[in-house]
Design an enzyme around this catalytic site. Structure first.
Site, short mmCIF file in Angstrom:
data_model
loop_
_atom_site.label_atom_id
_atom_site.label_comp_id
_atom_site.label_asym_id
_atom_site.label_seq_id
_atom_site.Cartn_x
_atom_site.Cartn_y
_atom_site.Cartn_z
N ARG A 152 67.33 18.37 59.31
CA ARG A 152 68.64 18.65 58.69
C ARG A 152 69.73 18.79 59.75
NH1 ARG A 152 66.14 23.73 55.66
NH2 ARG A 152 64.32 22.38 55.81
N LYS A 201 54.57 23.58 65.87
CA LYS A 201 53.63 23.34 64.78
C LYS A 201 52.20 23.57 65.28
CE LYS A 201 56.14 19.63 62.33
NZ LYS A 201 56.34 20.30 61.03
N1 BES Z 1 58.98 16.77 59.64
C1 BES Z 1 58.77 17.98 58.95
C2 BES Z 1 58.45 17.76 57.47
C3 BES Z 1 57.16 17.05 57.14
C4 BES Z 1 56.01 17.76 56.91
C5 BES Z 1 57.14 15.69 57.00
C6 BES Z 1 54.85 17.11 56.58
C7 BES Z 1 55.98 15.03 56.67
C8 BES Z 1 54.83 15.74 56.44
C9 BES Z 1 60.00 18.87 59.03
O1 BES Z 1 60.79 18.74 60.15
C10 BES Z 1 59.55 20.27 58.96
O2 BES Z 1 58.84 20.68 59.82
N2 BES Z 1 59.98 20.99 57.93
C11 BES Z 1 59.59 22.34 57.72
C12 BES Z 1 60.82 23.08 57.24
C13 BES Z 1 60.66 24.58 57.26
C14 BES Z 1 60.56 25.08 58.68
C15 BES Z 1 61.85 25.18 56.57
C16 BES Z 1 58.50 22.36 56.66
O3 BES Z 1 58.52 21.55 55.74
O4 BES Z 1 57.60 23.20 56.79
ZN ZN Z 2 60.13 19.92 61.81
#
Ligand code: BES
Ligand code: ZN
Ligand code: ZN
Length: 500
Positions: A351, A277
């Site tokens: 997931r 990230k």
């Molecule tokens: N933990 C994050 C989701 C999240 C984002 C929670 C902001 C709280 C605030 C999750 O693991 C994630 O990174 N999801 C990605 C999925 C994508 C790569 C398909 C997302 O939401 O961008």
């Molecule tokens: Zn994530």
């Protein structure tokens, strides 16, 4: 945390330093004191309404006027809390009033609060809501501050409205205390820095929290997970020096007719893994275990309240880090139960750990499975930090949770589990599934839910709560919401399970 008590005595004679009475709004700019308010006005021989107008108190929910009490009552100060229009008073109004009182009384060691009589709201629920508001509004996360100020408000006495019997009010207070304590536990866990809650530490904390509660705790560590083929939890943990853990909490009261499994995403820190990230998006990613925190806090509250439903809580714990041994985009994982997943984005890790936990939960053959996870940023974009996303296979479970959420002011909006539309986007060339859809930037919350559905046992009613938005707030709209972890959706689940 303040302690709560009940009194049938006259508020004017209370030995508390501050006493609180309610005041309604009438029309556009008129006020009306509650019965207990009128009694205090009489004891003070004062024109309270004139004083309230002089300090521009408008009677809105969340407003509190602090006045000197004067002779006629024992207390030093009088807090008048706004109730809004009499017809609109409900539990949430009292919870918000309680939150505002917690702030207003922050410097008083003791507070006595008179509850208003409300048409359509029983005395028990009124007491519960007020206690929750005060306790949640008093919440501070200062464990890591060396100069933290001690909270001054130590003791709160609740005076029921006219006609409320002691037992009923006491029951409301006890339920409010147990529920708010669970919410505060979830807030503490979610607010805790990631270096203080790595998977093994969090599993140990779960054990400690459940000591003496009647909840059985079983922890599957690296070896058990390897033996059992939990490739999702193991895979995500590969990039971390800490092994993943699957914590199983069992609350099994005698006489229970139903068995519900709760599954929570417990990524103690989500760096994104090799699909790293950007720095800004990582700043709050200690909150990525809010699902698991909700599971622990909810099961604890159920035990405390003696709720007669069997509940198995599963906390799927892992730290998502990008080391030399981390999983790579393109790697294939073998999940519990045998399904294979091609990991094309290591940031879609929630997931992966949930998949194993859902299979584990399905093997217990429960009456329903509810999972909760800070799963997708898309849920935050779609619904913000005040409304959760829900989807699943069972209309009754979904409706039940939504109604419970509505009652406790934690609303959920249903998104479609559009299998016929989007499931094919999760097909992989090399494995059974891919962990991100092959079309990006569309329906991210729905496709994440669809991915999970592949791991829920055939015929088991299932609902998925995406709490990425509601678990955390930088603003906080209600008076009892503090910045940071909200503790949502603990109150919804406690409410839903208490009525099973
Ligand atoms: N933990 C994050 C989701 C999240 C984002 C929670 C902001 C709280 C605030 C999750 O693991 C994630 O990174 N999801 C990605 C999925 C994508 C790569 C398909 C997302 O939401 O961008
Ligand atoms: Zn994530
Ligand atoms: Zn995550």
């Amino acid at each position: 945390m303040p302690s709560f008590d009940h009194s049938r005595g006259a508020l004017a004679r209370s030995s508390a330093k501050a006493i609180a009475i309610g005041c309604h709004k009438v029309g556009d700019d008129d006020l009306a004191l509650t019965d207990s308010g009128s009694e205090i006005a009489e004891a003070l021989e004062a024109d309270l309404l004139a004083s309230l107008r002089a300090v521009r108190f408008d009677g809105e929910v969340g407003a509190v006027a602090a006045l000197p009490a004067g002779h006629g009552v024992n207390a030093e100060s009088l807090l008048v809390y706004g109730l809004g229009k009499a017809d609109d008073v409900d539990g949430e109004v009292l919870r918000r009033a309680g939150g505002a009182l917690a702030t207003a009384a922050a410097k008083a060691p003791s507070l006595a609060v008179a509850l208003p009589g409300v048409d359509g709201l029983d005395h028990e629920s009124a007491a519960q809501a007020m206690v929750e508001g005060i306790e949640l509004g008093s919440y501070r996360f200062d464990e890591f501050k060396t100069d933290a100020e001690a909270i001054a408000l130590e003791a709160v006495t609740i005076h029921g409205a006219d006609g409320a019997d002691t037992k009923t009010v006491k029951r409301g207070i006890a339920t409010g205390e147990a529920t708010a304590a669970a919410v505060c536990l979830a807030r503490d866990l979610v607010n805790a820095p990631a270096n203080a809650k790595r998977p093994t530490a969090l599993a140990a904390r779960a054990k400690a929290e459940c000591k003496g509660t009647g909840i059985k705790v079983k922890v599957l560590g690296h070896d058990e997970l390897t033996k059992g083929g939990y490739g999702g939890i193991l895979g995500v943990s590969r990039g971390s020096e800490e092994p993943g853990q699957l914590v199983q909490l069992t609350w099994s009261p005698s006489g229970a007719k139903k068995h519900i499994v709760l599954v929570g995403k417990g990524i103690t820190f989500d760096s994104g893994g090799l699909s790293l990230k950007p720095g800004g998006s990582m700043m709050t990613m200690k909150m990525d275990m809010a699902g698991a925190a909700t599971v622990l806090a909810t099961v604890k509250a159920l035990a405390e309240l003696g709720v007669k439903v069997k509940v198995t809580g599963l906390m799927a714990l892992a730290e998502n880090m990008p080391s030399g041994s981390a999983i790579r985009p393109g790697d294939v994982l073998h999940h519990r139960g045998g399904k294979t997943v091609e990991v094309l984005n290591t940031d879609a890790e929630g997931r992966l750990v949930l998949a194993d936990a859902l299979v584990h939960g399905s093997d217990l053959k429960p009456d329903a499975i509810v999972d909760m996870a800070t799963l997708t940023g898309a849920a935050l974009v779609a619904l913000g930090d005040q409304i959760g996303a829900i989807m699943g296979t069972d209309p009754e479970v979904i409706a039940g949770i939504r109604e419970a959420g509505e009652r406790v002011a934690e609303p959920f909006w249903e998104l479609p589990l559009a299998k016929d539309k989007y499931d094919e986007r999760l097909k992989s060339e090399v494995a059974d599934l891919r962990n991100i859809p092959n079309v990006s930037g569309q329906a991210g919350t729905v496709t994440a839910g669809l991915f999970l559905s592949h791991f829920v046992g055939e015929g088991i009613p299932w609902a998925h709560l995406d709490i990425a938005g509601i678990a955390w707030t930088d603003n906080g709209t209600a008076t009892y919401q503090t910045k940071g972890a909200t503790g949502a959706p603990v109150r919804t689940l406690v409410e839903w399970l208490s009525r099973q």
